[in-house]
Design an enzyme around this catalytic site. Sequence first.
Site, PDB file in Angstrom:
ATOM      1  N   TYR A   1       0.824  -1.211   0.000  1.00  0.00           N
ATOM      2  CA  TYR A   1       0.000   0.000   0.000  1.00  0.00           C
ATOM      3  C   TYR A   1       0.856   1.258   0.000  1.00  0.00           C
ATOM      4  CZ  TYR A   1      -2.853  -3.768   1.716  1.00  0.00           C
ATOM      5  OH  TYR A   1      -3.449  -4.966   1.861  1.00  0.00           O
TER       6      TYR A   1
ATOM      7  N   LYS B   1      -1.905 -16.644   8.847  1.00  0.00           N
ATOM      8  CA  LYS B   1      -1.115 -15.758   9.712  1.00  0.00           C
ATOM      9  C   LYS B   1      -0.280 -16.490  10.774  1.00  0.00           C
ATOM     10  CE  LYS B   1      -2.769 -11.308   8.632  1.00  0.00           C
ATOM     11  NZ  LYS B   1      -4.084 -11.045   8.015  1.00  0.00           N
TER      12      LYS B   1
ATOM     13  N   TYR C   1     -12.590  -7.973   5.961  1.00  0.00           N
ATOM     14  CA  TYR C   1     -11.390  -8.027   5.135  1.00  0.00           C
ATOM     15  C   TYR C   1     -11.022  -9.489   4.931  1.00  0.00           C
ATOM     16  CZ  TYR C   1      -6.646  -7.690   3.446  1.00  0.00           C
ATOM     17  OH  TYR C   1      -5.508  -7.831   2.673  1.00  0.00           O
TER      18      TYR C   1
ATOM     19  N   ASP D   1     -13.573 -17.056   8.378  1.00  0.00           N
ATOM     20  CA  ASP D   1     -12.193 -16.676   8.092  1.00  0.00           C
ATOM     21  C   ASP D   1     -11.520 -16.355   9.429  1.00  0.00           C
ATOM     22  OD1 ASP D   1      -9.843 -15.380   7.535  1.00  0.00           O
ATOM     23  OD2 ASP D   1     -10.652 -14.063   5.988  1.00  0.00           O
TER      24      ASP D   1
HETATM   25  C1  LIG Z   1      -4.540 -11.126   6.555  1.00  0.00           C
HETATM   26  C2  LIG Z   1      -5.865 -11.671   6.292  1.00  0.00           C
HETATM   27  C3  LIG Z   1      -6.149 -12.338   5.097  1.00  0.00           C
HETATM   28  C4  LIG Z   1      -5.161 -12.446   3.965  1.00  0.00           C
HETATM   29  O1  LIG Z   1      -4.023 -13.177   4.284  1.00  0.00           O
HETATM   30  P1  LIG Z   1      -2.693 -12.994   3.403  1.00  0.00           P
HETATM   31  O2  LIG Z   1      -1.780 -14.035   3.955  1.00  0.00           O
HETATM   32  O3  LIG Z   1      -2.222 -11.592   3.629  1.00  0.00           O
HETATM   33  O4  LIG Z   1      -3.053 -13.230   1.996  1.00  0.00           O
HETATM   34  C5  LIG Z   1      -7.415 -12.887   4.944  1.00  0.00           C
HETATM   35  N1  LIG Z   1      -8.350 -12.786   5.902  1.00  0.00           N
HETATM   36  C6  LIG Z   1      -8.098 -12.162   7.073  1.00  0.00           C
HETATM   37  C7  LIG Z   1      -9.161 -12.107   8.117  1.00  0.00           C
HETATM   38  C8  LIG Z   1      -6.856 -11.557   7.303  1.00  0.00           C
HETATM   39  O5  LIG Z   1      -6.636 -10.897   8.428  1.00  0.00           O
END
Ligand SMILES: *Cc1c(COP(=O)(O)O)cnc(C)c1O
Length: 431
Positions: A15, A270, A143, A241
């Site tokens: 970004y 993550k 997100y 997610d």
């Molecule tokens: C960081 C994140 C993603 C994307 O993961 P990347 O490894 O950066 O592609 C997807 N969903 C959530 C909730 C996130 O915090």
Amino acid sequence: MTPLEYDRTHIWHPYASLANPPKVRLAERGEGLELVLADGRRLIDGVSSWWCVAHGYNNPAIVEAVRRQSERLCHVMFGGFTHDCAIELAERIASFTPAGLNKVFFADSGSISVEVAVKMAIQYQHAKGRPGRCRMAALKGGYHGDTACAMALSDPDGMHVLFRGMMPRHFFLSKPDRGLDGLAEWTREFERLVDEHDGEIAGVICEPVLQAANAMNFYPAEYLAEMRRICDTHDIVLVFDEIAAGLWRTGPRWAHERAAVSPDVMCIGKALTGGHISLAATVASEKLADVISSGPVSAFMHGPTYMANPLACAAANASLDLFSRYDYGAKAERIERAFKEGLVRAMALPNVKDVRIMGAVGVIEVERLPAREDMDRVIDETGVWLRPFANFIYSMPPLVAGEKAVGRICDALVAMAALPPGPETGGDFHE
Ligand SMILES: *Cc1c(COP(=O)(O)O)cnc(C)c1O
């Protein structure tokens, strides 16, 4: 040209503009909670490298596991081969996820694991003879990543507005930001949506309880129970997610454990490798996998080059081993207590709108972010790395952070929140 000058003029950072690049610091080493910069200065990492360095930098157990694996097999294509790191990891993941979720797809990043989850939802509906169901419902304020499909599921007014023209159009539910008071109305909105578009919706995706990168919004687990109920009624695939909120970040192992429900598909990323190598997983329920497998296509149609990379799997095995050996729930609680003690005073500051804390997440919402140079000065003076965005000054430290370190992080957060508001940027996500 110094290396930093080369970086400024040739390398894109996340970004960031190449015309007016933001300051970057040259990281030389990582040690526990700290980054050591090339000039010898040390920074405590208050954001654990975007929330993944759960066990601290260069955790010896993880480093050793990767080293050992690197001497054996660094990579092998996953089409036609398997390896013991992947098998062990799939078993470990299945033992961590709710009962019934035990079919694992290894993805190379969180965004990809979301794309995979969406494809699973669509293949599920296809196998059930409902090919018209090929759109998703998602939550405003969410997100799910930066790749095309994941962007299209993230807040439609958030950081990806620029790309609206190329994105598939999904359905968006209101941001769950009114706590339990808003639950009944939100549920009605969801019911109306699926009644009207029953033939089009394959699945629903949300970040359970913590909407992180686009909103830093906490919402009650009761919303998840309503989602489960409505999805069951309409045979819609429910995707949680847990990439940000999972693995004890908000307190419990999975954020959705607060509701007595489980999803059909779960994304993990993550902290999976403790921030050592990029890896994510999409975990599906047995029921969903059975339906996909019995469909006219049967094969699940995804397969990245570096799928289940052995080094990444070795890192994840060592990371999950640490997660099972020590009490990370207690660690998150300890951080929560330290945030509560250290952040209340921020409420009195004129630029502060709200302070919220859940597990190892501490957020100060400000009217407007201070100027970038002022915030950089606080980072240098306090020796604490923070990366505020939109109007959030927050910390998600390594889960192994003790009271003293969290106390220092709180001092830095409060010092930043005490700065005068900076120039109007229109809630800019792009620094
Ligand atoms: C960081 C994140 C993603 C994307 O993961 P990347 O490894 O950066 O592609 C997807 N969903 C959530 C909730 C996130 O915090």
